[in-house]
Enzyme design. Structure first.
Site, PDB file in Angstrom:
ATOM      1  N   ARG A  24       2.923   0.836   8.540  1.00  0.00           N
ATOM      2  CA  ARG A  24       3.037   2.024   8.974  1.00  0.00           C
ATOM      3  C   ARG A  24       4.282   2.734   7.798  1.00  0.00           C
ATOM      4  O   ARG A  24       3.816   2.885   7.107  1.00  0.00           O
ATOM      5  CB  ARG A  24       3.284   2.704   9.981  1.00  0.00           C
ATOM      6  CG  ARG A  24       2.374   2.750  10.930  1.00  0.00           C
ATOM      7  CD  ARG A  24       2.490   3.005  12.838  1.00  0.00           C
ATOM      8  NE  ARG A  24       3.997   1.661  13.109  1.00  0.00           N
ATOM      9  CZ  ARG A  24       4.451   1.705  14.297  1.00  0.00           C
ATOM     10  NH1 ARG A  24       4.613   3.168  14.930  1.00  0.00           N
ATOM     11  NH2 ARG A  24       4.871   0.910  14.041  1.00  0.00           N
ATOM     12  N   ASN A  42       0.839   4.324  15.382  1.00  0.00           N
ATOM     13  CA  ASN A  42      -0.308   4.031  15.715  1.00  0.00           C
ATOM     14  C   ASN A  42      -0.626   4.207  16.804  1.00  0.00           C
ATOM     15  O   ASN A  42      -0.658   4.911  18.083  1.00  0.00           O
ATOM     16  CB  ASN A  42       0.642   2.554  16.407  1.00  0.00           C
ATOM     17  CG  ASN A  42       0.494   0.875  15.337  1.00  0.00           C
ATOM     18  OD1 ASN A  42      -0.057   1.469  14.147  1.00  0.00           O
ATOM     19  ND2 ASN A  42       2.290   0.180  15.705  1.00  0.00           N
TER      20      ASN A  42
END
Length: 776
Positions: A24, A42
């Site tokens: 990320r 997520n």
């Protein structure tokens, strides 16, 4: 036609190794640099990415993304969930990392635990850095993952790090997109993170600074139990013969090799031969124990006590900051640096790895003198992995830390969710679902009740983590295995069917799956596996599919007087073979082998009358019997494969290539090809009587087995038309046999395929079982 410059919003689901590896933060940096808006979060099923920008810019971003992700990340799929127009007049949106979301059916690959990265290592060695000397330093590129994860998705709140709220300095790093600890879930520092403590063998805290006191104890010859990433390790000074002997005696490990940890590759090279491929394997972020050939000229290190049966040594580099700090003293620590430390599994012999502090003191209190502990909970035990370089390519022998819990991808989805229980030695289990199979970490041998309990608890933990309930349970064909019995109970508890899978069928498929196929020709050589005829198999040429197999060739069966007692005492196997072949050993030779004439008589009568003398086809038993004949087998086996390991080590000492003709074998047919070794035993006895060096005969046997295996493969190719041959089973951990056999197969026009990331031994059996049950 859409204008490629018109702003759009794409919603994408990315699966693979995309959590716990800085994925990320990498997307944030890349999207910001590309002037794209949107967000990433997520999810249990992967990473949900929303991108806003011109369609041409989004397409270019996705095209180059796989080349720019973090080194430990892996993209398996990118699925477009939705696309919609974006307001062309709206102000540009910044790219954000949003809070994680849970979903019902995880599809991600959880990242493994990773060795400390160079940047974190530099910080702990820098006196000016706030993490100087801190043993739990990590970032998005390294540190604990699988062993601290309680639930998905992978966020700090879902790990055992949740008990350590971030201090302002760590929180600032976590929130800064320019920092390498941006959204690093396992980050910590001396102010807010886990801490060390040192106790005596009763668990009572000691007042001295834990790290320096532990290093001093090692220098004094003490046995130190160290709580590592996935469990405890037992450490001693490997140059201290007395310390090694005490460790062996207390742990009840008389002969099995002890792995050592080395401060650097340069130090390893002093004591062992180190090829470029082996050096790369040692440096890999998984950092397994690598089996190396020792240097004959090496001095000072008591190799005869570290690895009594063979001229090899299992070596690894320091894996965590704590390990590095045990090697290198901090300022004001007077104990000199260590070059090497024994680092073996922290468990009583035959039992599972200790992970909890109180448990470790209870189970290891009579083994270790001191305990170096920490207060970060280990959610799942994960032992050190073991590997070799085979023809310059990595081959995993024990699949654990650094390699699990990554999944094995299949060419097509399974028909159902599968739980496969593996075997009793080197146990792993497997979860099969969708188009992948997840192998558990190495559990170990299931002789002890604690090991069976560890298997069941790890199994239930991973089922809960992945949110799965099996539709079928697969077990080995042998009903008396502990794994089979547990599988039967679980199938009953889940009210699902039970599938029994022949041992060597599972072995063959385990090798094939990692090469992307599910059918073909396989040679499976190991110690034992129950055959469909009720006999012990173990030298099998099979033509397999996921749901069936045909047996084409094997070794002629040989009796085992006393059954399992013959496996523990190889001289019984030798007498069993001679009772069938009729040559007799002289009284002098019997005495040299530690066999009393009356014992030999009893075992011979057992064979001739068929009293508790079951027949075995296994290649492993052939090596045992020859090791006994040449006088290198131990009186009683103390660890699996010991006699064969000694025989291979003896064969490696014979250097005259012109004086190592293969043993003679006879091929006969009884519905399938049989390789009969009786003539080889007669030849070996005669050669010994004429004064032939045992090392020459040991190498001759290896050449004979290679020749026989090649003849079996050629027979299979002629019968089936298959030219590719897959090699599986623990006997193919014999590196000398591989070195002889693989060129023979190629010269015969065959294409051998060997195990790589799936172990050739029983560590990989559950993978094959899962495929059989999932395709059935």
């Amino acid at each position: 036609m859409n204008d490629p410059e018109t702003p759009v919003r794409w919603h994408l689901l990315i699966t693979g190794v995309v959590q716990g590896v800085g994925f990320r933060p990498a997307l944030h940096r890349l999207a910001t640099a590309a002037h794209l808006g949107g967000w990433v979060e997520n999810r249990s099923g992967g990473v949900h990415l929303a991108l806003i920008g011109a369609e041409s810019a989004l397409q270019a971003f996705l095209t180059t993304l796989p080349e720019r992700i973090p080194a430990q990340a892996r993209i398996d799929s990118i699925d477009l969930l939705a696309q919609e127009p974006a307001d062309p007049d709206a102000a540009p949106e910044p790219f954000l990392i949003r809070p994680s979301q849970a979903s019902a059916a995880p599809r991600i690959s959880i990242p493994p635990d990773l060795a400390v990265c160079p940047e974190c290592l530099a910080e702990i060695m820098d006196p000016a850095n706030r993490r100087h000397g801190y043993p739990f330093t990590s970032c998005t590129a390294c540190g604990p993952r699988h062993t601290v994860l309680e639930r998905l998705p992978y966020d700090r709140a879902n790990t055992s790090l949740r008990h350590f709220p971030l201090c302002p300095a760590c929180q600032a790093e976590y929130d800064d997109p320019a920092d390498r600890r941006f959204h690093a879930e396992s980050t910590a520092c001396p102010r807010c993170g886990p801490r060390l403590n040192l106790t005596d063998d009763h668990g009572h805290p000691l007042p001295d600074p834990p790290l320096s006191a532990a290093r001093r104890a090692l220098a004094e010859g003490k046995i130190l139990a160290v709580r590592g990433l996935g469990g405890y390790q037992l450490m001693v000074d490997p140059f201290n013969r007395s310390a090694i002997d005490r460790l062996r005696a207390r742990k009840n490990r008389p002969d099995k090799p002890l792995a050592v940890m080395a401060a650097s590759l340069e130090i390893i090279a002093r004591y062992a031969h180190l090829s470029p491929a082996e050096a790369d394997l040692l440096r890999h972020p998984s950092q397994p124990v690598v089996i190396l050939d020792t240097r004959a000229e090496a001095t000072g290190l008591p190799l005869d006590r570290l690895s009594p049966d063979t001229a090899t040594l299992g070596v690894m580099l320091p894996t965590t900051p704590l390990h590095h700090l045990l090697f290198h003293p901090l300022p004001e620590d007077p104990t000199p640096p260590f070059d090497l430390l024994v680092a073996t599994s922290g468990n009583p012999s035959g039992e599972p790895l200790c992970i909890d502090n109180d448990e470790a003191v209870t189970r290891l209190g009579e083994v270790a003198d001191l305990f170096l502990q920490h207060d970060r909970d280990i959610i799942r035990r994960n032992d050190d992995s073991v590997a070799v370089a085979l023809e310059s390519a990595p081959q995993i022998w024990r699949r654990a830390r650094g390699f699990v819990p990554d999944t094995v991808r299949l060419a097509s989805p399974l028909g159902c969710d599968v739980l496969a229980m593996g075997a009793d030695l080197k146990n792993t289990f497997a979860l099969g679902f969708d188009d992948r199979i997840l192998l558990s970490p190495h559990i170990g041998d299931l002789r002890a009740a604690r090991s069976v309990d560890a298997l069941e608890s790890t199994l239930r933990s991973l089922l809960a983590l992945w949110g799965r309930r099996p539709d079928v349970v697969a077990i080995d064909l042998h009903p008396d295995m502990q794994s089979s019995r547990l599988g039967e109970r679980l199938a009953d508890a889940f009210s699902v069917p039970l599938v029994r899978v022949q041992h060597h069928h599972a072995h063959a498929l385990a090798c094939m799956v990692e090469h992307g196929v599910e059918a073909g020709l396989a040679l499976v050589f190991d110690g034992v596996g129950l055959g469909t005829d009720g006999l012990a198999w173990g030298a099998e040429l099979l033509h397999v599919t996921p749901v069936d197999f045909k047996r084409l060739a094997t070794f002629a069966p040989a009796p085992l007087p006393g059954g399992d007692q013959a496996v523990s005492r190889p001289v019984r196997q030798l007498i069993g073979r001679l009772a069938s072949a009729h040559p007799e050993l002289s009284p002098e030779r019997l005495a040299a082998l530690g066999i009393r004439p009356e014992e030999a008589g009893i075992w011979t009568e057992q064979v001739q009358r068929g009293l508790n003398a079951p027949l075995s086809h296994a290649a492993g038993r052939l090596f045992d019997a020859f090791a006994a004949l040449l006088g290198v087998a131990p009186e009683r086996i103390t660890h699996e494969g010991q006699a064969a390991i000694r025989l291979e080590s003896l064969a490696r000492t014979w250097r005259d290539e012109t004086e190592s003709a293969p043993y003679r074998v006879r091929l006969r047919s009884e519905g399938l090809m049989l390789v009969d070794w009786a003539e080889s035993f007669k030849w070996g006895i005669d050669a010994l009587a004429m004064g032939a060096p045992p090392a020459r005969l040991a190498l001759g046997l290896h050449r004979g087995v290679a020749e026989a295996a090649c003849r079996m493969a050629e027979h299979g190719a002629a019968t089936t038309g298959e030219r590719t041959i897959y090699l599986s089973g623990g006997v193919f951990m014999n590196r000398l046999l591989n070195a002889l056999l693989l060129p023979l197969l190629r010269r015969a026009g065959l294409s051998p395929r060997v195990h790589g990331r799936i172990p050739p031994n029983d560590n990989g059996v559950s993978l094959g079982q899962a495929l059989v049950a999932g395709r059935g």
